[in-house]
Design an enzyme around this catalytic site. Sequence first.
Site, short mmCIF file in Angstrom:
data_model
loop_
_atom_site.label_atom_id
_atom_site.label_comp_id
_atom_site.label_asym_id
_atom_site.label_seq_id
_atom_site.Cartn_x
_atom_site.Cartn_y
_atom_site.Cartn_z
N HIS A 178 0.83 -1.21 0.00
CA HIS A 178 0.00 0.00 0.00
C HIS A 178 0.86 1.25 0.00
CE1 HIS A 178 -2.95 -2.93 1.50
NE2 HIS A 178 -3.83 -2.12 0.94
N ASP A 209 -4.48 -6.19 -8.17
CA ASP A 209 -4.82 -5.68 -6.84
C ASP A 209 -5.22 -4.22 -7.06
OD1 ASP A 209 -5.15 -5.39 -4.11
OD2 ASP A 209 -3.24 -6.31 -3.60
#
Length: 435
Positions: A258, A331
Amino acid sequence: MIATMVAGCAGTGAGAASPDRPAAGQVSDMATSAAPSPSAMSGTSAASATPGASKVEAVLARMSLEDKVGQLFMPVLYGPAANTVSGENQARFGVGTPAKAVAKYRPGGVILFPWADNVKNVRQVVALTNGLQKASPEIPLLVGADQENGRVSRMAPLVTPMPGASVIGSTGDPALARRAAKVTGIELRALGINLDFAPVADVNINPRNPVIGPRAYGSDPKKVAPMVAAAVQGFHDAGIASTAKHFPGHGDTNVDSHSGLPVIQHSLSQWNKLDAPPFAAAIGKNIDAIMSAHVVMPKLDPSGDPATLSKPILTGLLREKLGFDGVVSTDALDMAGVRKKYGDGQVAVRAIQAGVDLLLMPPDFPKAYGAVLAAVKSGKISTARLDQSVRRLLKLKAARGLLDRAPVADPAEAERVLRSAEHRKVAQLINERAR
C-alpha cells in the site's frame, strides 16, 4: 476533499486511517507438490470450462468498443443506495449517483467497502446491490467484496464472524476451510455479492510480513495449498466466484505494497517450491480469478516492474506455465506499490498488456478508462487482445449464472441466512479445533 481510495484487497483489513480516507469498519492432487511442473499445473479454469459459449459470443458480438473497455473495470462507487447523490461520485465519474456511474461507463463490476458508505445494514446492502444490477440491464455486474474473514472483513458486522485463514490453517483440516468459505459465500450471495476476493494463497514465510501475516493459512506451502483448494471448493459450493491472491506470492515481504514497492528475491526454483503450489492447487479446483501482487520479483522479471505490470509473470508464469485461462485481476490500482513508476493511465494500459483482464479500483477512473480506450483505438492494445479479456469476464459471469439475468437478492432471506445459528456453529467449531 475527495476521499483517497485505498486498497482493500491486499489491505490490512481495518485499513489505516488517513486524513483523506476513513478507516474501514472493520483438495487438489497438486496441493502437496513441492515443485509443480508445467504439465502438473496445466488446469482448466472455471472461466474457460463455461457451458454456453455461444451465449458469451453473442453478447460479445453486440458490444461496442466502449462497452468492452468498460467491462474491464471494477471501481468503487460511493453511497448506501444506487440513487444516492454523492460529491465523491460527481468528482470521480462526472455523475452524482452510483446508478448513473454504472449507466455512463458500463463497468464489468463494482466493489463494496464500508469506507465508501456502501455497508450499513443487511436490507440496505441488498437494496444497493439490486439497484446496481438494475442500472446495468444489458450485462449483469460482478459485485465484489474483500471478505477474507479475520483481519480483512469488509462486510463486518453483517456477516458471521468467521476465523481468519491462519486460525483455519492451524486446525490442519482442509474440510474446515471449505466449510468456512461456503458459509461466507452463502452469506455474500444472499446480500447480492457474487465475487469474493478470497482466498489468500500466499505462503507467509516471512514472520515480519506487515501486510499478509495471519491472512495466510500458514508458512508451509504443502499445508497451505490444500487449504486454498478447499476454500475454492467452498465458495463454489455456495455458488459464488472466488479469487486467489496475490500472485506470484506476497508472503516473503517486509514492505507493505500500500505504501511502498516490495522486492522479493526468489529464484524460479524457489518460487516453484515456496509460492506456486497454492496457486496451482486453486487452478486445479477451477478458481474463477487470480489477483496480481504489486511486488517486484527481479529473478522472475528483471525489468523492475511489479508483477501487476509484468508480462513474464502474468502471461509467462500464470497463463503459460500454470495453464490459467480465467480472469486475472489487478490488486487495487490506487496502491503506492503500482503507482511509483507510471501514471494512472499508463498503469491500466500496461496491466492489460501484461495479461490482466480486470482493473480494480483505479484512482482516476476517467484517466484509466480513457487511456485504455485510446490504446485500443491506436492499436497499442489490439482488438483481439481486448476481446480476449472481455471474453474471459463474460465466461466467468456465465459460469456463475450471471450472464442471462442479474440475480435479485431477497432481503428477508438475507436476514434469515446471515449470522444464523448454523453458521455461528461452524465458526465455533473452527475456533475449538484451532491450535
